[in-house]
Design a protein around this motif. Structure first.
Motif, short mmCIF file in Angstrom:
data_model
loop_
_atom_site.label_atom_id
_atom_site.label_comp_id
_atom_site.label_asym_id
_atom_site.label_seq_id
_atom_site.Cartn_x
_atom_site.Cartn_y
_atom_site.Cartn_z
N ARG A 83 0.83 -1.21 0.00
CA ARG A 83 0.00 0.00 0.00
C ARG A 83 0.86 1.26 0.00
O ARG A 83 0.57 2.24 -0.68
N SER B 26 0.84 6.29 5.71
CA SER B 26 1.06 6.24 4.26
C SER B 26 -0.01 6.96 3.46
O SER B 26 -0.20 6.68 2.28
N PHE B 27 -0.70 7.92 4.08
CA PHE B 27 -1.58 8.82 3.34
C PHE B 27 -0.76 10.00 2.83
O PHE B 27 0.14 10.48 3.53
N ASN C 47 0.89 4.12 -2.96
CA ASN C 47 0.63 5.53 -2.72
C ASN C 47 1.80 6.41 -3.15
O ASN C 47 1.61 7.55 -3.59
N LEU D 209 4.44 11.09 2.51
CA LEU D 209 3.31 10.39 3.10
C LEU D 209 3.45 10.45 4.62
O LEU D 209 4.57 10.57 5.14
#
Length: 806
Positions: free
Chosen positions: A333, A582-583, A337, A578
């Motif tokens: 993930r 991890s956004f 991203n 991020l």
């Protein structure tokens, strides 16, 4: 450098997969050895004994990081994220039930200073916590109960500039093998030629014989395309049957080869077999990627003949609340991203990382700079009261440098050489930091873009030593692999230019030294230069974008990470594109506007006084202020122009892209509503848009999972949890406390809110949202069934997510 204008590399590279599961030892039958361990966070020297009473020890499965389970405290060191270390023991009781004549134990990583005992016998010690290692258990195995005991000494817990974790934090494997088998990391590859019509691949196989072999011994290599079709094969006899290691090469010829590249990372499968008297006795399975690398001091870097810019980020190995134990789904993930915001390269900072990360980079199409270490023969400063403040400590890895560094570098290259993603080998990071510890007379009257800790210090270690060590380590790399260049990340290039260091490597990395690019390119015209570590500033990117001879940069950092923290309260360094979950952060959106090829538009806001000229790349997408308050709205876009709308009406006129800042902005009085930016082409056609809406009071919890079905085999689901108002708008100023409850065959690994200043307990099932959001990591526990994940909060409407384990 070799004083060549062009450094061209032809590479066929592989990642190693053993039968029946993934381990990278390239021989035998490997099975994970993670279940049913016992743990004691205490140093008892009797723990190595077979008959030791461990009945009261904690039961757990590996991988395990005990530091992340500890309580953060301002009395601990900022370099660790204020988390503890210590000394711990692991024990596992097991029986060998197969008939294989040999058995090995393989550790992907144990931090650090590990000692491994089998039935009371010392198998070996490995001080480096990032290096994978293997021991032969065969001489000490017995029928019935066997006991493996592992001591981990992380008592010198502030031994790194960032969070390391403590314990056996990567997978452990047991390998069952015949008496004669392929050697550890003993299958290697190199393409001797590669064109669109034909590839010639030299396959190198090392065969290890534990006793003399009678009869015919052969090796066979078979290459399969992505559809499973056999496309090339070759076999050869092993002529020397005497005990020891024999090396055999075969050439595979492939017509119309597919290339591995960043957009279409095509992977072949290579199966290698070892035969005795016609019977297969060992095998390995390997994924193969074909591509060419070209480095040029004037033109930069080309992949498969196409000149390009390396848009890279540096990554440490932790994942916030998960510590150093990072499951494959979490890495995947994170990489997805990063790729979505235009990243095409990863720097393994500053050590070899988990094998699964390289596998994912192979599959997803990332270039990788693999790195050996952050410290050589003398210790660096380890800040304990905040980043670059107070009195530092000087623990580290320096004490085992001379004994282990050449083996560590060699093992890194042998383990990882077969990954198509790797395009650079780095022998060290900032080992030339001025006065930390080396010094040189050139430092008097000279400045760099980083703290120098003063001018020349004659009592400090002589910087001329750096070049000699660099030559040793570069030779270790080239002995194993000449298909990629050797590099180093130089922190004090002004000092290193006086040494042999830049000449010892093939490609020279500059950390935060963009102001020397032009000068050093003119002074050293054969030197290949890139930004091995840079800040996120726009000017640092322009220095890459606008100079053909600078082939790329690696931004510090791709994600926020634990350790290297500021003064308490601070979990880590908040520099990531991020966040901990991890956004993408605002600076991640800004980077997307610079690096992405697809249309990108984003807006962020912040209050500003009239006449101020401050442009931020860290503006959050919040639209809640006092009525009439003057707000600066910044737009990050790769469109030629953009305009601003409030509830569908133009409130900010169309403005052209500003190539001096990379930011378009408007100063407007705040009004509640929907604020939208439209990135447009030169004709006014909308290419992309982004909107933010004023929110009301927190009303409910909303949750969504990235999957609805989990494999029972400890796979991970990511659940995004948001606080919303009655209309479903995320309340980005919300800080509500969320509680998570799970019913069914799963457990909560952690709740990550990505707040760097939150030093609370991250091991329980409660956490406050940050910017209205947090991330829940849910792991299947091994059984099948329905999983119900409930989220509640006082005065808010709760929600539930249903998953299946099947």
């Amino acid at each position: 450098m070799r004083n060549k204008l062009t450094y061209t590399l032809l590479c066929l590279l592989v990642c190693l997969i053993c039968i029946p599961a993934k381990a990278q030892v390239s021989f035998g039958k490997a099975g994970k050895f993670n279940e049913g361990w016992l743990f004691n966070l205490k140093d008892d020297s009797l723990s190595l004994q077979t008959d030791y009473d461990d009945s009261k020890w904690r039961k757990l499965d590996l991988p395990h990081d005990w530091s992340i389970e500890g309580q953060a405290s301002p009395t601990l060191a900022s370099c660790t994220g204020y988390l503890p270390g210590g000394i711990g023991w692991y024990r596992k009781h097991f029986q060998v039930t197969d008939n294989a004549p040999r058995h090995y134990i393989y550790f992907e990583g144990a931090y650090n200073r590990s000692e491994v005992y089998l039935n009371g016998h010392l198998l070996g010690k490995r001080p480096n916590g990032y290096i994978s290692f293997m021991y032969d258990m065969t001489p000490y195995l017995k029928e019935g109960d066997n006991v493996l005991a592992v001591r981990i000494d992380h008592s010198r817990y502030a031994d790194s500039r960032w969070y390391t974790g403590s314990g056996i934090y990567r997978d452990v494997w047991m390998i069952a093998a015949p008496e004669t088998h392929f050697a550890q990391w003993g299958v290697g590859w190199q393409a001797t030629s590669l064109t669109d019509k034909r590839a010639v691949i030299a396959v190198n196989m090392e065969v290890e014989k534990h006793s003399d072999v009678s009869g015919k011994l052969e090796v066979k290599a078979m290459l399969y395309d992505a559809e499973g079709k056999l496309v090339a094969q070759q076999q050869a006899k092993i002529k020397d049957g005497k005990k020891g290691i024999s090396i055999q090469n075969v050439n595979l010829k492939l017509s119309k080869p597919h290339r591995w590249n960043l957009d279409a990372p095509y992977l072949y499968t290579l199966k290698t077999g070892l035969y005795q008297n016609g019977t297969k006795i060992d095998e390995s399975e390997t994924r193969v990627g074909l591509r060419t690398l070209q480095f040029d001091p004037n033109k930069g870097f080309a992949l498969n003949g196409e000149w390009m810019k390396v848009k890279g980020v540096c990554l440490h190995h932790d994942a916030g609340v998960l510590g150093a134990v990072v499951p494959e789904e979490v890495w995947k993930r994170r990489l997805q991203n990063l790729k979505a915001i235009g990243v095409n390269a990863i720097r393994m900072s500053h050590n070899p990382q988990a094998p699964v990360l390289y596998d994912l980079c192979d599959e997803m199409g990332f270039l990788v700079m693999d790195e050996a270490s952050d410290e050589w023969e003398f210790p660096k400063r380890k800040w304990v009261q905040g980043w670059n403040v107070g009195e530092p400590s000087f623990d580290g890895s320096f004490d085992f440098f001379e004994e282990w560094i050449e083996r560590d570098v060699t093992d890194m290259v042998r383990r990882d050489r077969n990954h198509p993603c790797i395009f650079l080998w780095s022998i060290g990071n900032e080992v030339d930091y001025p006065n930390d510890p080396y010094s040189h007379p050139i430092l008097d009257g000279t400045t760099i873009n980083q703290p120098m800790f003063g001018g020349y210090k004659p009592d400090a270690p002589d910087a001329m030593r750096i070049g000699k060590i660099a030559k040793r380590l570069a030779a270790c790399v080239r002995k194993i692999d000449t298909s990629r260049p050797v590099t180093g990340a130089l922190a004090g290039v002004v000092m290193s230019n006086q040494t042999e260091y830049p000449e010892a490597v093939d490609v020279v990395g500059y950390n935060y030294t963009e102001n020397r690019y032009d000068e050093d390119h003119a002074t050293y015209p054969d030197r290949i230069i890139y930004g091995s570590e840079t800040g996120v500033g726009f000017d640092a990117w322009l220095a890459v974008r606008d100079k053909d001879f600078i082939f790329g940069q690696f931004i510090w950092t791709g994600t926020d990470y634990l350790g290297e923290a500021g003064r308490w309260p601070s979990r880590g360094l908040y520099t990531g594109l991020l966040d901990f979950g991890s956004f993408p952060k605002p600076r991640g959106h800004f980077r997307a506007s610079l690096w992405c090829e697809h249309p990108v538009t984003y807006i962020g806001t912040y209050p500003i006084k009239e006449g101020q000229d401050w442009l931020s790349q860290d503006a959050w997408d919040i639209w809640n202020y006092e009525p009439g308050q003057l707000i600066r709205v910044v737009c990050y876009t790769n469109a030629p122009q953009a305009r601003l709308l409030l509830d569908g009406k133009e409130i900010g006129k169309m403005k052209p892209y500003d190539d001096k800042s990379g930011i378009i902005y408007w100063d407007i009085p705040y009004q509640a509503g929907e604020l939208k930016v439209e990135g447009c082409d030169t004709n006014g056609n909308v290419l992309s848009n982004y909107s933010i809406t004023s929110s009301g009071r927190p009303y409910a919890i909303r949750a969504s999972a990235d999957c609805d079905t989990l494999s029972p085999d400890k796979t991970i689901a990511h659940i995004t949890v948001e606080v919303v108002d009655e209309k479903g708008t995320v309340v980005k100023l919300g800080d509500n406390n969320i509680t998570c409850h799970i019913e069914g065959p799963a457990k909560l690994l952690g709740l990550e809110n990505s707040d760097n200043s939150d030093m609370g307990d991250y091991t329980d099932n409660r956490q406050r949202v940050y910017h209205g959001r947090l991330l829940a990591y849910i792991q299947a526990t091994g059984e099948k069934g329905e999983i119900r994940v409930k989220f509640t909060s006082s005065l808010l409407k709760g929600t539930e997510v249903t998953l299946k384990a099947e």
